[in-house]
Design an enzyme around this catalytic site. Structure first.
Site, short mmCIF file in Angstrom:
data_model
loop_
_atom_site.label_atom_id
_atom_site.label_comp_id
_atom_site.label_asym_id
_atom_site.label_seq_id
_atom_site.Cartn_x
_atom_site.Cartn_y
_atom_site.Cartn_z
CE LYS A 35 -6.55 -6.96 3.84
NZ LYS A 35 -5.69 -7.98 3.22
C1 LIG Z 1 -4.43 -7.84 2.64
C2 LIG Z 1 -3.63 -9.07 2.41
C3 LIG Z 1 -2.24 -9.06 2.47
C4 LIG Z 1 -1.45 -7.79 2.69
O1 LIG Z 1 -1.64 -7.26 3.98
P1 LIG Z 1 -1.26 -5.73 4.28
O2 LIG Z 1 -1.75 -5.49 5.64
O3 LIG Z 1 -2.01 -4.94 3.25
O4 LIG Z 1 0.20 -5.61 4.12
C5 LIG Z 1 -1.57 -10.25 2.31
N1 LIG Z 1 -2.24 -11.40 2.06
C6 LIG Z 1 -3.58 -11.45 1.99
C7 LIG Z 1 -4.24 -12.74 1.70
C8 LIG Z 1 -4.33 -10.29 2.18
O5 LIG Z 1 -5.66 -10.34 2.10
#
Ligand SMILES: *Cc1c(COP(=O)(O)O)cnc(C)c1O
Length: 491
Positions: free
Chosen positions: A108
């Site tokens: 993120k």
């Molecule tokens: C947010 C997240 C995901 C999923 O990603 P999306 O963009 O919501 O599909 C997968 N793995 C981790 C570790 C995340 O933080």
């Protein structure tokens, strides 16, 4: 560059306006009307920051050049560590794109370090001095990344809502520590879907919007419903492709597949955009955990939420209502806002909707869905460590397992990049359990050290010392108390 709402018709808006707004007033998501051509061949040899700047410039033509340069500079100023923001490492048969070298040890950060700069620049153009109240629902990782990115950013306040008991101990501790004067962390009774829907309801509440406007405030979002989240994510797919070429894994122009651990469909949707813009990506492997609603959809075209919700070792993927899936359906359904409104009304009323054969075929032309259960996820972590000396977190392991199964079943030998979304240390109890077979020690902090000792991998700086930091949670709410709380707190 102009954008429209997936539930339009609405006035077309520019990039600065859609980043400030986050979500469309009609409840839809903003999508670009027309995608720019990606001049990726001209970018061979550039560093990550220059690639990111190139992607931002293709879209955000209404923002000042120096604001875009500042947003791209976050990738080169050292905050992502010595290996750079997105090293592509080879682990056995696959390339692994490590997207967790940022300040919160999950992918993120790739967007949420740049978003505050994009949002501040956008607000200067469109919000006329009003303060921005950012509402964010999190399944664990977005929350901390948003808090880090927006902490003490002038003109912004951030509220993070997370499902109480639905995130890992490390994720919760991260969110409850190190906040700023402008940050608020709120536990919500219920799972992530309940939390996300309640926050979305706050966004679209006319009365709340009005009372905030009277206080010179407006809403925005740090979730991937905000185009400003997806935009920086396109950059790492371009970067990954260029790296694969540079490393000699693929000829320039040859297709490369991507396998993506998926929850809200934001990460993989960025890959879809890059592909649509001309990046030679082949198949996009959409990997789910036991909450396998997307895998079912890609099989039969029925999006059916009437099913059990499971808590898994990959909590950031424990999602049934993938918000960004709406953007794909909009494109696959021929960019018809009326269709989206009908499908989502059907979803609200009956918990499901079915798309036509043609729409499903358009999705399946690019995406393959698949899912991995808890045992197979654990087994993949253990096997990859044993065979290749590479440590996967449970989210990435879900995608690895799917990529392996897909390759075996399809015979498709195309070079495949797995996007690695979290440091294995962020989920140390689950990873340690997969390696040793012993049940977790019930002490996630001891597990962090034990995992480092066992593997010789280094604990990320973001997680070292976390245990002893002081916690602050502002409040625990039921979903239907959220609107009232915001009203009392800010309006
Ligand atoms: C947010 C997240 C995901 C999923 O990603 P999306 O963009 O919501 O599909 C997968 N793995 C981790 C570790 C995340 O933080």
């Amino acid at each position: 560059m102009f954008y429209e709402s997936t539930r339009g018709p609405a006035e077309p808006l520019g990039t600065a306006e859609v980043i400030t707004a986050g979500i469309a007033p009609d409840g839809g998501l903003y999508v670009p009307r027309k995608l720019p051509e990606l001049p990726w061949r001209e970018w061979i040899g550039l560093d990550y920051g220059a690639v990111a700047a190139g992607v931002l410039r293709l879209f955000a033509d209404d923002l000042p050049a120096e604001s875009l340069a500042a947003a791209a500079a976050v990738y080169g100023d050292g905050r992502f560590g010595a290996a750079g923001p997105a090293p592509l490492v080879q682990a056995g048969p696959f390339g692994v794109l490590e997207l967790w070298h940022g300040p919160t040890a999950a992918f993120k950060d790739m967007a949420l370090q740049a978003l505050p700069l994009l949002l501040s620049a956008s607000a200067r153009l469109t919000a006329a001095g009003r303060e921005i109240l950012i509402l964010t629902a999190t399944s664990g990782d977005t929350g901390k990344a948003a808090l880090e990115g927006f902490r003490d950013v002038p003109g912004t306040r951030v509220c993070v809502f997370y499902p109480d008991g639905g995130v890992s101990a490390v994720q919760e501790k991260q969110m409850l520590t190190g906040g700023g004067a402008n940050t608020f962390v709120i536990g919500v009774r219920g799972n992530f879907d309940v939390c996300q829907s309640a926050v979305k309801a706050a966004f679209t509440s006319e009365s709340l919007r009005k009372s905030l406007a009277e206080r010179q405030m407006l809403f925005s979002s740090a979730n991937s419903i905000n185009w400003g989240r997806l935009l920086p994510q396109i950059a790492y797919y371009v970067w990954a492709y260029l790296e694969a070429v540079r490393q000699g894994r693929a000829e320039a122009g040859a297709p490369v597949n991507a396998a993506v651990p998926t929850g809200n469909f934001g990460n993989i949707l960025a890959a879809w955009y890059a592909r649509r813009m001309g990046l030679p990506l082949g198949r996009l492997l959409c990997a789910s955990n036991r909450n396998n609603i997307l895998a079912d959809f890609f099989r039969d075209g029925c999006y059916d939420t009437r099913r059990e919700f499971y808590r898994t070792a990959s909590p950031s993927m424990d999602i049934l209502l993938s918000s960004n899936f709406e953007r794909l359906l909009y494109e696959a359904g021929g960019r018809d806002g009326k269709k989206i409104r009908l499908w989502y009304a059907e979803l609200r009323e009956n918990g499901r909707f079915q798309v036509e054969e043609k729409v499903l075929a358009a999705c399946r032309a690019v995406f393959t869905g698949g899912w991995t259960d808890e045992d197979a996820c654990r087994a993949a972590i253990a096997r990859v460590w044993r065979d290749w000396g590479y440590l996967l977190d449970p989210h990435t392991a879900v995608a690895w397992q799917m990529a392996e199964s897909y390759r075996a079943e399809s015979g498709d030998e195309t070079y495949t990049i797995i996007t690695s979304t979290a440091s294995p240390f962020k989920f140390a109890p689950a990873v340690l359990n997969a390696l040793t077979g012993a049940p977790p020690a019930n002490d996630p902090w001891a597990d962090l050290g034990a995992l480092a000792d066992r593997t010789g991998w280094t604990l990320p700086a973001a997680l070292a010392g976390l245990k002893d930091k002081e916690e602050r949670r502002d409040v625990l709410l039921a979903p239907d108390e959220i609107v009232g709380w915001i009203e009392r707190k800010f309006a």
